[in-house]
Scaffold this motif. Structure first.
Motif, mmCIF file in Angstrom:
data_model
loop_
_atom_site.group_PDB
_atom_site.id
_atom_site.type_symbol
_atom_site.label_atom_id
_atom_site.label_comp_id
_atom_site.label_asym_id
_atom_site.label_seq_id
_atom_site.Cartn_x
_atom_site.Cartn_y
_atom_site.Cartn_z
ATOM 1 N N VAL A 150 0.875 -1.172 0.000
ATOM 2 C CA VAL A 150 0.000 0.000 0.000
ATOM 3 C C VAL A 150 0.911 1.220 0.000
ATOM 4 N N SER A 151 1.005 1.867 -1.164
ATOM 5 C CA SER A 151 1.976 2.944 -1.321
ATOM 6 C C SER A 151 1.539 4.249 -0.666
ATOM 7 N N GLN A 152 0.225 4.464 -0.511
ATOM 8 C CA GLN A 152 -0.240 5.693 0.113
ATOM 9 C C GLN A 152 0.066 5.667 1.603
ATOM 10 N N ARG A 153 0.758 6.663 2.080
ATOM 11 C CA ARG A 153 1.139 6.701 3.486
ATOM 12 C C ARG A 153 -0.073 6.871 4.399
ATOM 13 N N ASP A 154 -1.097 7.625 3.941
ATOM 14 C CA ASP A 154 -2.276 7.896 4.763
ATOM 15 C C ASP A 154 -3.462 7.002 4.395
ATOM 16 N N ALA A 155 -3.195 5.866 3.738
ATOM 17 C CA ALA A 155 -4.285 4.964 3.328
ATOM 18 C C ALA A 155 -4.996 4.400 4.555
ATOM 19 N N VAL A 156 -6.312 4.357 4.498
ATOM 20 C CA VAL A 156 -7.121 3.844 5.602
ATOM 21 C C VAL A 156 -7.335 2.340 5.463
ATOM 22 N N GLU A 157 -7.524 1.908 4.210
ATOM 23 C CA GLU A 157 -7.751 0.488 4.004
ATOM 24 C C GLU A 157 -6.993 0.027 2.773
ATOM 25 N N PRO A 168 -6.341 -1.274 -0.788
ATOM 26 C CA PRO A 168 -7.129 -1.168 -2.014
ATOM 27 C C PRO A 168 -7.435 -2.531 -2.634
ATOM 28 N N HIS A 169 -6.704 -3.565 -2.214
ATOM 29 C CA HIS A 169 -6.908 -4.895 -2.805
ATOM 30 C C HIS A 169 -7.956 -5.708 -2.057
ATOM 31 N N CYS A 170 -7.820 -5.811 -0.723
ATOM 32 C CA CYS A 170 -8.732 -6.680 0.042
ATOM 33 C C CYS A 170 -9.682 -5.911 0.954
ATOM 34 N N GLY A 171 -9.447 -4.609 1.184
ATOM 35 C CA GLY A 171 -10.372 -3.810 1.970
ATOM 36 C C GLY A 171 -10.144 -3.849 3.466
ATOM 37 N N VAL A 172 -9.095 -4.535 3.935
ATOM 38 C CA VAL A 172 -8.863 -4.592 5.377
ATOM 39 C C VAL A 172 -8.517 -3.192 5.894
ATOM 40 N N ILE A 173 -9.023 -2.854 7.080
ATOM 41 C CA ILE A 173 -8.751 -1.548 7.677
ATOM 42 C C ILE A 173 -7.349 -1.613 8.276
ATOM 43 N N LEU A 174 -6.418 -0.861 7.696
ATOM 44 C CA LEU A 174 -5.004 -0.975 8.037
ATOM 45 C C LEU A 174 -4.695 -0.569 9.462
#
Length: 199
Positions: free
Chosen positions: A10-17, A19-25
């Motif tokens: 997940v390249s986005q540093r501020d990603a919440v979940e 993009p592939h499986c939807g797990v909340i990071l």
């Protein structure tokens, strides 16, 4: 950051979940998921051990394994849909709970979880398996659904728009209430349940 569930970068540093499986990071990142079977661990080559079991012994062991497997399948098929502690299991359990709800109008609590979800384990240990929960919610219908167990379970999770785990949905009077997503300490979680169930 690598997704703890599927391993996608997940390249986005501020990603919440993911993009592939939807797990909340933010909820899954502190837990170590089971090893990804698509990426086996390296194993040093070792010579095959010599067997001390004769050909006849192997036959009897294989026969015993087959008997135990068919016996287990028969028992699990008979009990499919119901868990110990009055929880229904899976999509078939959900169908049974909804059918029962039509007869008695009890609310149905649907708990979506996965085996790798650390917050699901906390919710089960700190809320669902307590005597307080069992006393307060012994009369409602309860269903555990792991969307990773089959297509019917995945379809059910999609119907409820499940995007993270744990997610608890309450179905009452023919409609689903606002889901409870994530984990909270027991007192806060009981308040959320009370609000959702309306007791």
């Amino acid at each position: 950051m690598e997704c703890p569930k599927c391993g996608v970068d997940v390249s986005q540093r501020d990603a919440v979940e993911c993009p592939h499986c939807g797990v909340i990071l933010s909820k899954a990142s502190s837990y170590i998921p089971p090893r990804n079977v698509d990426r086996p661990l390296p194993v040093a080559a070792q010579p095959a051990p010599k067997s001390s079991i004769s050909g006849g012994g192997i036959f009897w062991i294989a026969a015993a394994v087959v008997v135990v497997w068919f016996g287990w399948r028969g028992v699990s098929h008979k009990t499919s849909g119901v868990a110990a502690g009055t929880w229904y299991l899976g999509a078939s359990g959900y169908d049974r709970a909804i059918s029962e709800q039509k007869e008695n109008s009890k609310p149905v609590l649907v708990y979506f979880h996965t085996d790798w979800c650390g917050y699901c384990k906390l919710l089960e240990n700190n809320v669902f398996s307590t005597s307080t929960f069992q006393t307060r919610y012994s009369t409602i219908l309860k269903v555990k659904v792991n969307p990773e167990e089959g297509s019917a379970e995945r379809d059910l999770a999609e119907r409820f728009s499940v995007r993270g785990y744990p997610t608890v949905c309450v179905v009452a009077n023919g409609s689903a209430r606002q889901p409870i997503v994530g984990y909270a300490p027991p007192d806060e979680y009981y308040e959320a349940l009370k609000s959702s169930i309306g007791d």
